[in-house]
Design an enzyme around this catalytic site. Structure first.
Site, PDB file in Angstrom:
ATOM      1  N   HIS B 271       0.835  -1.203   0.000  1.00  0.00           N
ATOM      2  CA  HIS B 271       0.000   0.000   0.000  1.00  0.00           C
ATOM      3  C   HIS B 271       0.873   1.257   0.000  1.00  0.00           C
ATOM      4  O   HIS B 271       0.724   2.136  -0.854  1.00  0.00           O
ATOM      5  CB  HIS B 271      -0.906  -0.036   1.235  1.00  0.00           C
ATOM      6  CG  HIS B 271      -1.818   1.144   1.368  1.00  0.00           C
ATOM      7  ND1 HIS B 271      -3.127   1.129   0.931  1.00  0.00           N
ATOM      8  CD2 HIS B 271      -1.616   2.391   1.867  1.00  0.00           C
ATOM      9  CE1 HIS B 271      -3.685   2.316   1.161  1.00  0.00           C
ATOM     10  NE2 HIS B 271      -2.794   3.093   1.738  1.00  0.00           N
ATOM     11  N   GLU B 272       1.805   1.309   0.935  1.00  0.00           N
ATOM     12  CA  GLU B 272       2.668   2.502   1.015  1.00  0.00           C
ATOM     13  C   GLU B 272       3.554   2.600  -0.227  1.00  0.00           C
ATOM     14  O   GLU B 272       3.888   3.692  -0.679  1.00  0.00           O
ATOM     15  CB  GLU B 272       3.513   2.476   2.288  1.00  0.00           C
ATOM     16  CG  GLU B 272       2.730   2.407   3.607  1.00  0.00           C
ATOM     17  CD  GLU B 272       1.669   3.477   3.768  1.00  0.00           C
ATOM     18  OE1 GLU B 272       1.759   4.529   3.098  1.00  0.00           O
ATOM     19  OE2 GLU B 272       0.715   3.261   4.553  1.00  0.00           O
ATOM     20  N   HIS B 275       1.722   4.495  -2.811  1.00  0.00           N
ATOM     21  CA  HIS B 275       1.877   5.945  -2.581  1.00  0.00           C
ATOM     22  C   HIS B 275       3.272   6.405  -3.007  1.00  0.00           C
ATOM     23  O   HIS B 275       3.442   7.430  -3.657  1.00  0.00           O
ATOM     24  CB  HIS B 275       1.686   6.269  -1.093  1.00  0.00           C
ATOM     25  CG  HIS B 275       0.253   6.234  -0.626  1.00  0.00           C
ATOM     26  ND1 HIS B 275      -0.741   6.972  -1.218  1.00  0.00           N
ATOM     27  CD2 HIS B 275      -0.338   5.564   0.398  1.00  0.00           C
ATOM     28  CE1 HIS B 275      -1.897   6.754  -0.584  1.00  0.00           C
ATOM     29  NE2 HIS B 275      -1.681   5.894   0.406  1.00  0.00           N
ATOM     30  N   GLU B 301      -4.671   7.671  -3.209  1.00  0.00           N
ATOM     31  CA  GLU B 301      -5.153   6.389  -2.670  1.00  0.00           C
ATOM     32  C   GLU B 301      -5.402   5.380  -3.792  1.00  0.00           C
ATOM     33  O   GLU B 301      -5.268   4.172  -3.581  1.00  0.00           O
ATOM     34  CB  GLU B 301      -6.429   6.641  -1.854  1.00  0.00           C
ATOM     35  CG  GLU B 301      -6.881   5.477  -1.002  1.00  0.00           C
ATOM     36  CD  GLU B 301      -6.035   5.274   0.258  1.00  0.00           C
ATOM     37  OE1 GLU B 301      -5.116   6.078   0.514  1.00  0.00           O
ATOM     38  OE2 GLU B 301      -6.288   4.289   0.978  1.00  0.00           O
TER      39      GLU B 301
END
Lengths: 508, 508
Positions: B271-272, B275, B301
């Site tokens: 997830h990070e 980003h 997101e």
């Protein structure tokens, strides 16, 4: 906004502004700490932008005419009537800094920081190749700019004074020279006797395998035991070890671990811990003001050298830590007696590299640099003749000659970065350390007995009271006079080194 | 200094100032990263001083009248004639930010930041005790200030728009509501069918022992494989995982390792990384300008959720990574088939905590929060009735009721910190992610085949070109329209979730 006519108002505004400037400086320190510990390599350019913006904002605010007016309003008032008062100290030191900062034209400051970056790069390349000729033009440029700086700042007798004063307030080339001359003969003599004694320390013990993780754990235990507060600080790894004060409650130090040499990291950590204890002991409520700041580089160094050498290389210290060391490094220390260990960590022998040299010869490395940098600055020595002069002095003071300039006059980063006038503070630190330590023994009592029990609180408490909590209240010379009743002198250091030489080498 | 009459001059000055303000912001981000990773606990107070000084300097510069004059000088000039041009984008977004910032009185900003700190503290205490009554007065205070903020910023229909717009430019309560309403029914229906299917994922597999060091190594390998550039970034550990952009060449993410649960850290890192890839793909030469910045939280997101869910929870991804996973966790994965693993990491089941919920039910958690926070802000719902309304909706949407408020309306930090209008961006991100991914499959071809070979470059290249390199050139809705030819819609996400439900639960 007109300058407040009430000096108390002016002082309050000044304090507020100085504190904000200190916060900006502390942010720059965070950036620098990060750069040296965790920053990814790709961030280098942006970090330079961040750092230079902080430097610019800080410089603009500190050199503003308003600040000058506020200082003037207070220094002409009864607020500074007591020369030993906090306000007097804050005004005295702020004035020093302000004058120096405002005397330097922005163009010169910019040119210096530009040249210093390029010059350090050139030095780094030249050292790798041991090619002094490649670095020499840069050294000339640096010296040229430094001479301009001296002219702008002003001096009475010797341009060197204008540089030295920023690192060690109150010292001059003449005063340092007098101190160092008194030290040099006896030191050269002592080193000669040690070499002539025929005894050699069992250095090999320190060169066995010391796993990095065990080194780190043991160094942390020692730092904690002597008083480093990990709740308000950290220990990390970096290429060049340092200690930095990021603000109240935040003092960070670094080291590096060499698995094939015990002494580097361990005594390095004790050294940085000495700096850190000073920082952690500064009065927090005076943060951002001279009253809450350290006195000088020399006094700072006195703290690091005291914990590294006077404490950390003492028999008593190892009476306490030897069992822990044996547990940490069972293989390396198998069969090693306490005597052998003590001798190994107190090895004295002439060597080429200052940063790797021992407690005794170290000072001769410093003396040599002081003499040469002063001569260079005054044009008494041409950069052409530097390698020769360096090698000649190495031969004279230590009896050895560098085989190349990488291990000679190219070994230190200082000159390439414009830090001329900095070296003397290392030996001043050793001198102050010995004087303070001698006095602490008188005031606190049986330090060695305490160390042997692992009790370092009495010494730290004494340092906290006498030195750390005082901030910049006194100049270095005033401080040593107040604490020991004596002026700066080589006696205590020489006595300490002779005592050890007598014990280990049978000479004195 | 008069405003330059030449708009090009004005633009150059504006760019210079915006870039410096961005550098100040990036310094604040370094402080925040350090605070969450390595800062010693004792430094908390001083760090707050450092952070608030940077915030103040940045705010003062960004809201200066001069900046407003420069913006005005450019926006009335031919420089912005091309609405798709870089200058137009920079001026459009700077104007948005400038108006918002200058409309808020300093007193309100200060009061908000003061209340938010206290309110977060109160929330943290209240959550521990599951005592909503203790937090309620603080929520009232926050809402009161947020309503004032809405009045200052201004809005057309709904005060909520004034808050939402700062996170997701262009969205309104009405537009979000329309999107979410179209999503809610089908989602509730799908979740009901999944629960009714009687099939249950073998979650236990993920709850075996996964040593932290092996997790970290494996997560790093995965982050590197999908394209994270460790030369320009880092992965560290923190209590709350995050990703931060510290400037060109410096993107850092964090995670935390739970040895008794595999999915938290691994999918957290993916997830990070999503980003981070967005940040690393922004045009460096446009740094500090909207043209070099991310579009919105929703679009950000969409990148994180794409790599976490659409890539990281796909069969193809694990075709490539399963052998590495088996090597990293030989004990935990002994005898685990690829099918069982795939089912375990795609478990769908109603649960109480948003941050621990699965890809499907997650959106219902978000919808509920959007509905409630909008009602609270408009005074359609009293804070007295919040727990009841929360539990009622949990029952309606997910068929479960929180046993206490800690696992109900007290679970998220957002409202206590004043982040009202933020939640919708999570689901907008999921919607955009599905739409982008569907289009990428059309444009790039056999994504699954590429993933199975460990080749993520084609997808990343597509994202770089279509999204990352565009900065804020387009608004979120413009961007999705340009890339996919369609407006924001729930179709793609629903199709994706139904496909998986069909595969794993036999329902759709």
């Amino acid at each position: 906004m007109p300058t407040p006519t009430d000096p108390r108002q002016a002082y309050l505004e000044l304090v507020k502004e100085l504190r904000e400037i200190a916060v900006i400086g502390s942010i720059a320190s965070v950036l620098s700490w990060d750069e040296q510990t965790y920053m990814p390599p790709g961030a280098t350019d942006h970090r330079a932008n961040q750092a230079s913006l902080m430097a610019r904002i800080s410089h603009e605010r500190f050199t503003s005419p308003r600040l000058g007016e506020l200082i003037a309003a207070v220094e002409q008032s009864p607020l500074v009537a007591d020369p030993q008062g906090d306000i007097a100290a804050n005004i005295r030191e702020t004035r020093r800094d302000y004058d120096r900062s405002t005397k330097l034209p922005a163009s010169l400051v910019e040119e210096m920081s530009r040249v210093e970056v390029l010059s350090q790069q050139a030095w780094s390349d030249a050292r790798k190749k041991s090619d002094y000729a490649e670095f020499r033009p840069w050294l000339d440029k640096v010296l040229h700019l430094k001479r301009q700086e001296c002219q702008c700042v002003g001096f009475k007798d010797d341009p060197y004074d204008a540089l030295l004063d920023q690192y060690e307030p109150g010292e001059t080339a003449t005063s340092v020279r007098a101190t160092f001359e008194a030290l040099r003969g006896p030191l050269v003599d002592l080193v000669g006797k040690i070499v002539g004694s025929g005894r050699v320390a069992p250095l090999e013990i320190l060169q066995r395998n010391y796993p990095a993780a065990a080194q780190e754990k043991f160094a942390r235990e020692a730092a904690r035991a002597v008083g480093f507060n990990f709740n308000e600080g950290r220990l990390d790894t970096s290429v060049h070890p340092f200690c930095t004060h990021l603000g109240p409650g935040d003092v960070r130090m670094t080291t590096r671990y060499d698995e094939a040499y015990f002494a580097d990291a361990f005594f390095g950590v004790l050294h940085e811990t000495g700096h850190a204890l000073y920082n952690q002991g500064l009065p927090k409520d005076q943060y951002g003001l001279p009253r809450g700041d350290d006195v000088s580089l020399g006094i700072h160094e006195s703290q690091s050298r005291m914990w590294e050498n006077l404490v950390g290389r003492s028999r008593a210290f190892w009476k306490h830590f030897m069992p822990q060391a044996r547990a940490a490094f069972p293989q390396a220390l198998a069969g090693v007696t306490e005597d052998a260990w003590y001798f190994a960590i107190n090895d004295v022998r002439p060597s080429l590299i200052r940063t790797e040299s021992d407690e005794t010869t170290y000072n001769l490395h410093v003396l040599l640099r002081f003499e040469l940098e002063r001569a260079l600055l005054r044009n008494d020595l041409s950069t052409n003749d530097l390698p020769g002069a360096w090698n000649e002095r190495m031969e004279k003071y230590l009896g050895i000659e560098p085989p190349d300039d990488a291990r000679g006059c190219l070994q230190d980063i200082h000159w390439s970065g414009g830090a001329i006038g900095y070296f003397p503070t290392y030996t001043l630190g050793n001198l102050y350390a010995a004087q303070f330590f001698e006095q602490a023994r008188k005031d606190v009592g049986d330090l060695e007995g305490q160390f042997a029990r692992g009790d370092f609180a009495p010494l730290l408490g004494w340092l906290r009271e006498k030195i750390h909590s005082q901030g910049m209240k006194y100049t270095p010379r005033q401080l040593v006079m107040r604490i020991t009743g004596q002026d700066l002198a080589p006696t205590a250091l020489l006595a300490h080194l002779r005592r050890k030489a007598g014990e280990l080498y049978g000479v004195s």
